[in-house]
Write an enzyme that holds these catalytic residues in place. Sequence first.
Site, PDB file in Angstrom:
ATOM      1  N   LYS A 297       0.818  -1.217   0.000  1.00  0.00           N
ATOM      2  CA  LYS A 297       0.000   0.000   0.000  1.00  0.00           C
ATOM      3  C   LYS A 297       0.859   1.278   0.000  1.00  0.00           C
ATOM      4  O   LYS A 297       2.059   1.228   0.308  1.00  0.00           O
ATOM      5  CB  LYS A 297      -0.904  -0.014   1.237  1.00  0.00           C
ATOM      6  CG  LYS A 297      -1.993  -1.101   1.210  1.00  0.00           C
ATOM      7  CD  LYS A 297      -2.836  -0.993   2.482  1.00  0.00           C
ATOM      8  CE  LYS A 297      -3.987  -1.971   2.509  1.00  0.00           C
ATOM      9  NZ  LYS A 297      -4.790  -1.825   3.753  1.00  0.00           N
TER      10      LYS A 297
ATOM     11  N   PHE B  78     -15.570   5.035   6.796  1.00  0.00           N
ATOM     12  CA  PHE B  78     -14.221   5.386   6.354  1.00  0.00           C
ATOM     13  C   PHE B  78     -13.981   5.082   4.871  1.00  0.00           C
ATOM     14  O   PHE B  78     -12.855   5.197   4.374  1.00  0.00           O
ATOM     15  CB  PHE B  78     -13.168   4.674   7.221  1.00  0.00           C
ATOM     16  CG  PHE B  78     -13.342   3.165   7.283  1.00  0.00           C
ATOM     17  CD1 PHE B  78     -12.815   2.337   6.300  1.00  0.00           C
ATOM     18  CD2 PHE B  78     -14.046   2.571   8.326  1.00  0.00           C
ATOM     19  CE1 PHE B  78     -12.966   0.971   6.348  1.00  0.00           C
ATOM     20  CE2 PHE B  78     -14.210   1.183   8.383  1.00  0.00           C
ATOM     21  CZ  PHE B  78     -13.667   0.381   7.382  1.00  0.00           C
TER      22      PHE B  78
ATOM     23  N   ARG C  83      -2.197 -14.160   5.534  1.00  0.00           N
ATOM     24  CA  ARG C  83      -2.907 -13.315   6.516  1.00  0.00           C
ATOM     25  C   ARG C  83      -2.247 -13.396   7.897  1.00  0.00           C
ATOM     26  O   ARG C  83      -2.212 -12.429   8.636  1.00  0.00           O
ATOM     27  CB  ARG C  83      -4.384 -13.745   6.640  1.00  0.00           C
ATOM     28  CG  ARG C  83      -5.241 -13.402   5.444  1.00  0.00           C
ATOM     29  CD  ARG C  83      -5.608 -11.946   5.335  1.00  0.00           C
ATOM     30  NE  ARG C  83      -6.534 -11.498   6.335  1.00  0.00           N
ATOM     31  CZ  ARG C  83      -7.225 -10.347   6.252  1.00  0.00           C
ATOM     32  NH1 ARG C  83      -7.082  -9.562   5.188  1.00  0.00           N
ATOM     33  NH2 ARG C  83      -8.034  -9.985   7.190  1.00  0.00           N
TER      34      ARG C  83
ATOM     35  N   THR D  93      -6.085  -6.423  11.164  1.00  0.00           N
ATOM     36  CA  THR D  93      -6.376  -5.200  10.400  1.00  0.00           C
ATOM     37  C   THR D  93      -5.901  -3.944  11.133  1.00  0.00           C
ATOM     38  O   THR D  93      -5.296  -3.057  10.538  1.00  0.00           O
ATOM     39  CB  THR D  93      -7.906  -5.117  10.162  1.00  0.00           C
ATOM     40  OG1 THR D  93      -8.326  -6.332   9.528  1.00  0.00           O
ATOM     41  CG2 THR D  93      -8.264  -3.934   9.278  1.00  0.00           C
TER      42      THR D  93
ATOM     43  N   ARG E 244       1.960  -5.951   9.876  1.00  0.00           N
ATOM     44  CA  ARG E 244       1.188  -4.795  10.348  1.00  0.00           C
ATOM     45  C   ARG E 244       1.548  -4.424  11.786  1.00  0.00           C
ATOM     46  O   ARG E 244       1.560  -3.256  12.152  1.00  0.00           O
ATOM     47  CB  ARG E 244      -0.312  -5.086  10.227  1.00  0.00           C
ATOM     48  CG  ARG E 244      -0.792  -5.069   8.773  1.00  0.00           C
ATOM     49  CD  ARG E 244      -2.202  -5.604   8.665  1.00  0.00           C
ATOM     50  NE  ARG E 244      -2.803  -5.370   7.364  1.00  0.00           N
ATOM     51  CZ  ARG E 244      -3.999  -5.823   7.021  1.00  0.00           C
ATOM     52  NH1 ARG E 244      -4.711  -6.543   7.881  1.00  0.00           N
ATOM     53  NH2 ARG E 244      -4.494  -5.569   5.820  1.00  0.00           N
TER      54      ARG E 244
ATOM     55  N   HIS F 239      -2.271  -5.072   1.795  1.00  0.00           N
ATOM     56  CA  HIS F 239      -3.552  -5.757   1.678  1.00  0.00           C
ATOM     57  C   HIS F 239      -3.245  -7.214   1.369  1.00  0.00           C
ATOM     58  O   HIS F 239      -2.326  -7.494   0.601  1.00  0.00           O
ATOM     59  CB  HIS F 239      -4.382  -5.165   0.533  1.00  0.00           C
ATOM     60  CG  HIS F 239      -5.558  -6.023   0.185  1.00  0.00           C
ATOM     61  ND1 HIS F 239      -6.730  -5.978   0.907  1.00  0.00           N
ATOM     62  CD2 HIS F 239      -5.723  -6.993  -0.760  1.00  0.00           C
ATOM     63  CE1 HIS F 239      -7.572  -6.873   0.402  1.00  0.00           C
ATOM     64  NE2 HIS F 239      -6.980  -7.498  -0.604  1.00  0.00           N
TER      65      HIS F 239
END
Length: 151
Positions: A11, A59, A94, A100, A111, A128
């Site tokens: 991203k 959002f 994942r 998230t 993350r 992502h």
Amino acid sequence: MSIEKTLILIKPDAIFRKLTGLVLYRLDNAGFEMIAAKTVSVTEELARKHYEALKDKPFFEELVKFIMGKFHNIPRNRILALIYKGENAIQGVREIVGATNPEDAMPHTIRGSLGKISTKGLFENVVHASGNREDAEREIKLWFNPEEIIE
Ligand code: TYD
């Protein structure tokens, strides 16, 4: 166990903060195989389609701007799109990517170690990764032409 393909997007926050190499290092080390990779100029249409399941979220408009690089002044809205393949790749990726919300993500995940929450409250969570088989199939078709995938 089954061989799956999953879509990864590096991203704009990661492009801006020069995290591309770190992310690729971690994905490669997990043993998955990169079968497609390209830079993509993210149009508004592509951004909206990619996140269409979230269109009713408060959002959503910020998310569209974010993935287009609008908050990071990314030239030509450029991000990196990848497809990784391997045994249980969707869930496996994942797990490496983490939760998230970067504050909830485990510290050893991408993350958890590299993500942050912007001053606007949006999660700048670096990558992502497709959430399930149905999403992976849809997202791979959306971001790649079949001839760009080398199997
Ligand atoms: P989502 O598809 O729910 O999560 P994931 O990317 O882990 O599959 O959400 C898409 C993106 O929207 C997410 O990566 C970051 C952003 N987002 C927020 O900024 N705030 C939120 O409260 C949520 C749920 C998502």
